[in-house]
Design an enzyme around this catalytic site. Sequence first.
Site, PDB file in Angstrom:
ATOM      1  N   HIS A 144      -9.772  -0.022   0.289  1.00  0.00           N
ATOM      2  CA  HIS A 144      -9.664   0.074  -1.178  1.00  0.00           C
ATOM      3  C   HIS A 144     -10.769   0.963  -1.747  1.00  0.00           C
ATOM      4  O   HIS A 144     -11.944   0.676  -1.549  1.00  0.00           O
ATOM      5  CB  HIS A 144      -9.756  -1.356  -1.757  1.00  0.00           C
ATOM      6  CG  HIS A 144      -9.213  -1.499  -3.143  1.00  0.00           C
ATOM      7  ND1 HIS A 144      -9.587  -2.539  -3.976  1.00  0.00           N
ATOM      8  CD2 HIS A 144      -8.323  -0.769  -3.844  1.00  0.00           C
ATOM      9  CE1 HIS A 144      -8.951  -2.421  -5.123  1.00  0.00           C
ATOM     10  NE2 HIS A 144      -8.162  -1.359  -5.070  1.00  0.00           N
ATOM     11  N   ASP A 148      -9.899  -3.905  -8.354  1.00  0.00           N
ATOM     12  CA  ASP A 148      -8.786  -4.246  -9.238  1.00  0.00           C
ATOM     13  C   ASP A 148      -9.245  -5.336 -10.209  1.00  0.00           C
ATOM     14  O   ASP A 148      -9.862  -6.317  -9.793  1.00  0.00           O
ATOM     15  CB  ASP A 148      -7.586  -4.785  -8.430  1.00  0.00           C
ATOM     16  CG  ASP A 148      -6.971  -3.706  -7.544  1.00  0.00           C
ATOM     17  OD1 ASP A 148      -7.254  -2.510  -7.769  1.00  0.00           O
ATOM     18  OD2 ASP A 148      -6.226  -4.080  -6.617  1.00  0.00           O
ATOM     19  N   HIS A 223      -2.080  -4.688 -12.825  1.00  0.00           N
ATOM     20  CA  HIS A 223      -3.546  -4.856 -12.812  1.00  0.00           C
ATOM     21  C   HIS A 223      -4.159  -3.513 -13.190  1.00  0.00           C
ATOM     22  O   HIS A 223      -3.454  -2.500 -13.278  1.00  0.00           O
ATOM     23  CB  HIS A 223      -4.053  -5.321 -11.432  1.00  0.00           C
ATOM     24  CG  HIS A 223      -3.884  -4.306 -10.329  1.00  0.00           C
ATOM     25  ND1 HIS A 223      -2.732  -4.219  -9.569  1.00  0.00           N
ATOM     26  CD2 HIS A 223      -4.711  -3.335  -9.870  1.00  0.00           C
ATOM     27  CE1 HIS A 223      -2.873  -3.241  -8.686  1.00  0.00           C
ATOM     28  NE2 HIS A 223      -4.062  -2.675  -8.852  1.00  0.00           N
ATOM     29  N   HIS A 225      -6.658  -0.674 -11.772  1.00  0.00           N
ATOM     30  CA  HIS A 225      -7.449  -0.152 -10.650  1.00  0.00           C
ATOM     31  C   HIS A 225      -8.557   0.700 -11.263  1.00  0.00           C
ATOM     32  O   HIS A 225      -8.288   1.583 -12.081  1.00  0.00           O
ATOM     33  CB  HIS A 225      -6.558   0.694  -9.726  1.00  0.00           C
ATOM     34  CG  HIS A 225      -7.318   1.354  -8.605  1.00  0.00           C
ATOM     35  ND1 HIS A 225      -7.576   0.717  -7.412  1.00  0.00           N
ATOM     36  CD2 HIS A 225      -7.878   2.585  -8.511  1.00  0.00           C
ATOM     37  CE1 HIS A 225      -8.267   1.530  -6.619  1.00  0.00           C
ATOM     38  NE2 HIS A 225      -8.465   2.687  -7.271  1.00  0.00           N
TER      39      HIS A 225
HETATM   40 ZN   LIG Z   1      -6.823  -1.015  -6.729  1.00  0.00          ZN
END
Ligand SMILES: [Zn+2]
Length: 251
Positions: A144, A148, A223, A225
């Site tokens: 990642h 998030d 969500h 990011h």
């Molecule tokens: Zn993300």
Amino acid sequence: MAFMCATGKHRKPGRVKRTTAQAAGVAALTTTGVIGTLAASPALAAENPTEQTGLVPVLTMTEDVPEQIDAQAAAQQHAAEQKAAEEAAAKAAAKRAEEVRAAKARAAREAERKLLNTFVAPIAHSYVSTGYQASSSLWSSGSHTGIDFHAASGTAVHAVGSGTVVSTGWGGAYGNQIVIRMADGMYTQYGHLSSIGVTVGQKVVPGQQIALSGATGNVTGPHLHFEARTTPEYGSDVDPVAYLRKHGVDL
Ligand SMILES: [Zn+2]
């Protein structure tokens, strides 16, 4: 008959006394025969040049003439004093205006400095649902590149600090995204947006709403990011939690 100026000076008696004393002095000089050397004396000439040359007219003057001269002199002095007072007042007013201007400039600099040092979370009252460098098959890098924030679709997304928008639009797996160049030279990126509220080149301030969160791009649910980067490009990411915390954001 007395001409009173604002300063309360009353000049006439001084002048009368002086002319009388002078006349007496001349008379005394004449009797001793020193009058002939009077004009030739440089010390006397330098000391009192007007009285020396004005000797005869003073003695033959009528009573009114010196009075008029005194009144004129007093009026001139009064005007000069008034002018000096006006100049002093104008100077004081200019000084006050300059002080106000300087104080305003200081306040503006202070506000600017405060704005540059203020950072907020991109989503208010939220939390990090997926951490930095978490592993998942969802991401092409396998790790990642941001964090998030939990956010239902349509939640307000805020600029985390002062900066300038450098790109907006479709970002592939990121869906609709915004990249901002921060005042400190770093970049922040906001992804999966349902709507974008800023344009390239626009300046933003801490906490300014720039978009609404969503589920665009490569996601399993809505969500936000969020990435912190050293360049505007993918792959230059740094730990966004550390970046925000360094700037005082409580995460
Ligand atoms: Zn993300």
